[in-house]
Design a protein around this motif. Structure first.
Motif, PDB file in Angstrom:
ATOM      1  N   GLY A  13      49.429  28.292  39.643  1.00  0.00           N
ATOM      2  CA  GLY A  13      49.458  28.429  41.093  1.00  0.00           C
ATOM      3  C   GLY A  13      50.343  27.468  41.864  1.00  0.00           C
ATOM      4  N   ASP A  14      50.016  26.179  41.838  1.00  0.00           N
ATOM      5  CA  ASP A  14      50.769  25.274  42.716  1.00  0.00           C
ATOM      6  C   ASP A  14      52.192  25.038  42.208  1.00  0.00           C
ATOM      7  N   ASP A  15      52.416  25.205  40.921  1.00  0.00           N
ATOM      8  CA  ASP A  15      53.794  25.134  40.410  1.00  0.00           C
ATOM      9  C   ASP A  15      54.655  26.222  41.052  1.00  0.00           C
ATOM     10  N   GLY A  38      50.543  23.296  29.365  1.00  0.00           N
ATOM     11  CA  GLY A  38      49.706  22.679  30.403  1.00  0.00           C
ATOM     12  C   GLY A  38      48.633  23.613  30.910  1.00  0.00           C
ATOM     13  N   ASN A  39      48.798  24.025  32.161  1.00  0.00           N
ATOM     14  CA  ASN A  39      47.709  24.693  32.884  1.00  0.00           C
ATOM     15  C   ASN A  39      47.032  25.850  32.142  1.00  0.00           C
ATOM     16  N   VAL A  40      47.829  26.813  31.690  1.00  0.00           N
ATOM     17  CA  VAL A  40      47.246  28.011  31.050  1.00  0.00           C
ATOM     18  C   VAL A  40      48.049  28.356  29.796  1.00  0.00           C
ATOM     19  N   ALA A 165      41.424  10.247  34.943  1.00  0.00           N
ATOM     20  CA  ALA A 165      42.794  10.745  34.761  1.00  0.00           C
ATOM     21  C   ALA A 165      43.106  12.041  35.504  1.00  0.00           C
ATOM     22  N   GLU A 166      44.323  12.090  35.963  1.00  0.00           N
ATOM     23  CA  GLU A 166      44.913  13.304  36.545  1.00  0.00           C
ATOM     24  C   GLU A 166      45.335  14.219  35.391  1.00  0.00           C
ATOM     25  N   PHE A 167      45.368  15.528  35.633  1.00  0.00           N
ATOM     26  CA  PHE A 167      45.597  16.512  34.566  1.00  0.00           C
ATOM     27  C   PHE A 167      46.906  16.306  33.791  1.00  0.00           C
TER      28      PHE A 167
HETATM   29  C1  BDR Z   1      48.582  18.935  38.419  1.00  0.00           C
HETATM   30  O1  BDR Z   1      47.889  19.578  37.362  1.00  0.00           O
HETATM   31  C2  BDR Z   1      48.090  20.968  37.408  1.00  0.00           C
HETATM   32  O2  BDR Z   1      46.894  21.662  37.342  1.00  0.00           O
HETATM   33  C3  BDR Z   1      48.834  21.257  38.687  1.00  0.00           C
HETATM   34  O3  BDR Z   1      49.770  22.296  38.469  1.00  0.00           O
HETATM   35  C4  BDR Z   1      49.503  19.956  39.020  1.00  0.00           C
HETATM   36  O4  BDR Z   1      50.770  19.833  38.406  1.00  0.00           O
HETATM   37  C5  BDR Z   1      47.593  18.339  39.364  1.00  0.00           C
HETATM   38  O5  BDR Z   1      46.810  17.415  38.675  1.00  0.00           O
END
Ligand code: BDR
Ligand code: CA
Length: 318
Positions: A13-15, A38-40, A165-167
């Motif tokens: 999504g945000d990408d 990463g995400n999916v 931690a951030e993703f």
């Molecule tokens: C980041 O992780 C992903 O889920 C988003 O696309 C973003 O890059 C935020 O932590």
């Protein structure tokens, strides 16, 4: 003059919104997308990237290079519970039929940097595996790039993937360690994104009312994260972290406050995996080398984002 950029992305999504912002901005030329685990599920991310380019009418001009399908060392988990099954809100599963470019993503990054020293910037909006692999191939990568913007880490604040931690940093902390150590990174962290990149229901309302293709796409991709935010925090909102990084690259004056600090990432397995140590007080005596964005012009960011969705031109009010 238009600045050249490669976007390294785990496209969900945000990408997609960050990619749209960059490809729709006249002052940036997106040379390529490089896709990273990463995400999916990886192949979904590749399709999501191609779909986004196609929506903007630039699929013929911007090649999509497939990269690392897993982190350097560690196991990881996707986050369809955040972005929806497939990564685009849960109901959209593109099959574009567009071919991927032949070169492996880390090779494509190195080749572009070597071909045009000092001219290409990297916008990194996923885990940093591809970039770390590019650094392995070309240890002087930092000298060959113009600038490197990274969305990642949680600067002395709570993470989103774990409390520590951030993703993006959690998925591949080994890569993140190398990248912040070796490259002159401008860091857009999760804390900044929560503080200044969270769109609530009022912010989103004009996009829902609009009937532009981009606004409709945003409404689609925002569905799952909004639901996640309602479930997790009781708030109807969505955070556009990757777009903040894109906007900072697009318009450096957006950055109203920053500090350069020593940054390190905990690559150990365990409860602090992916933790970003940011020495804001200078207590470690280590060399400060990472520019951390601490404050942006939030109103301008919202205008840029709105101009993109409503007018197809993120630079309309810049
Ligand atoms: C980041 O992780 C992903 O889920 C988003 O696309 C973003 O890059 C935020 O932590
Ligand atoms: Ca991302």
């Amino acid at each position: 003059m238009s600045r050249r950029v490669i976007i390294d992305t785990d496209t969900a999504g945000d990408d997609t919104q960050a990619i749209l912002m960059a490809v729709l901005a006249d002052s940036l030329t997106v040379e390529a997308l490089t896709v990273v685990a990463g995400n999916v599920e990886f192949d979904r991310q590749v399709e999501n990237a191609k779909y986004t380019l196609d929506l903007a009418g630039v699929a013929d001009e911007v090649p999509v290079h497939e990269g690392a399908r897993s982190p350097l060392v560690k196991e990881f988990e996707h986050v369809p519970h955040v972005h929806g099954e497939g990564g685009l809100g849960g109901d959209l599963f593109p099959e574009t039929g567009i071919d991927s470019a032949r070169a492996y993503a880390p090779d494509a990054i190195v080749e572009a940097a070597r071909d045009s020293p000092g001219e290409v910037s990297l916008l990194c909006i996923g885990p940093l595996t591809n970039v770390a692999l590019a650094l392995r191939r070309e240890p002087a990568l930092g000298d060959l790039l113009d600038s490197v913007y990274v969305m990642g880490g949680a600067v002395n604040t709570l993470g989103n993937d774990t409390p520590a931690a951030e993703f993006n940093f959690w998925v591949d902390p080994d890569a993140a360690t190398v990248v912040v150590d070796d490259l002159d990174v401008t860091l857009v962290d999760w804390g900044l994104c929560v503080r200044q990149g969270t769109l609530d229901a009022d912010d989103i309302a004009p996009f829902e009312a609009a009937e532009t293709e981009y606004a409709e796409f945003f409404a689609t991709i925002a569905e799952a994260p909004r639901e996640f935010s309602r479930r997790q925090q009781g708030v109807d909102a969505v955070t556009q972290s990757d777009s903040i990084a894109a906007a900072c690259l697009l318009e450096p004056d957006l950055i109203e406050g920053s500090g350069t600090y020593y940054v390190d990432v905990d690559e150990r397995e365990g409860m602090t995996r992916g933790y970003s140590l940011v020495d804001e007080l200078g207590v470690t005596d280590n060399e400060p080398g990472t520019r951390v964005v601490e404050r942006i012009d939030g109103e301008q960011f919202y205008r840029t984002f709105s101009d993109m969705l409503l007018h197809g031109d993120p630079e309309r009010s810049l």
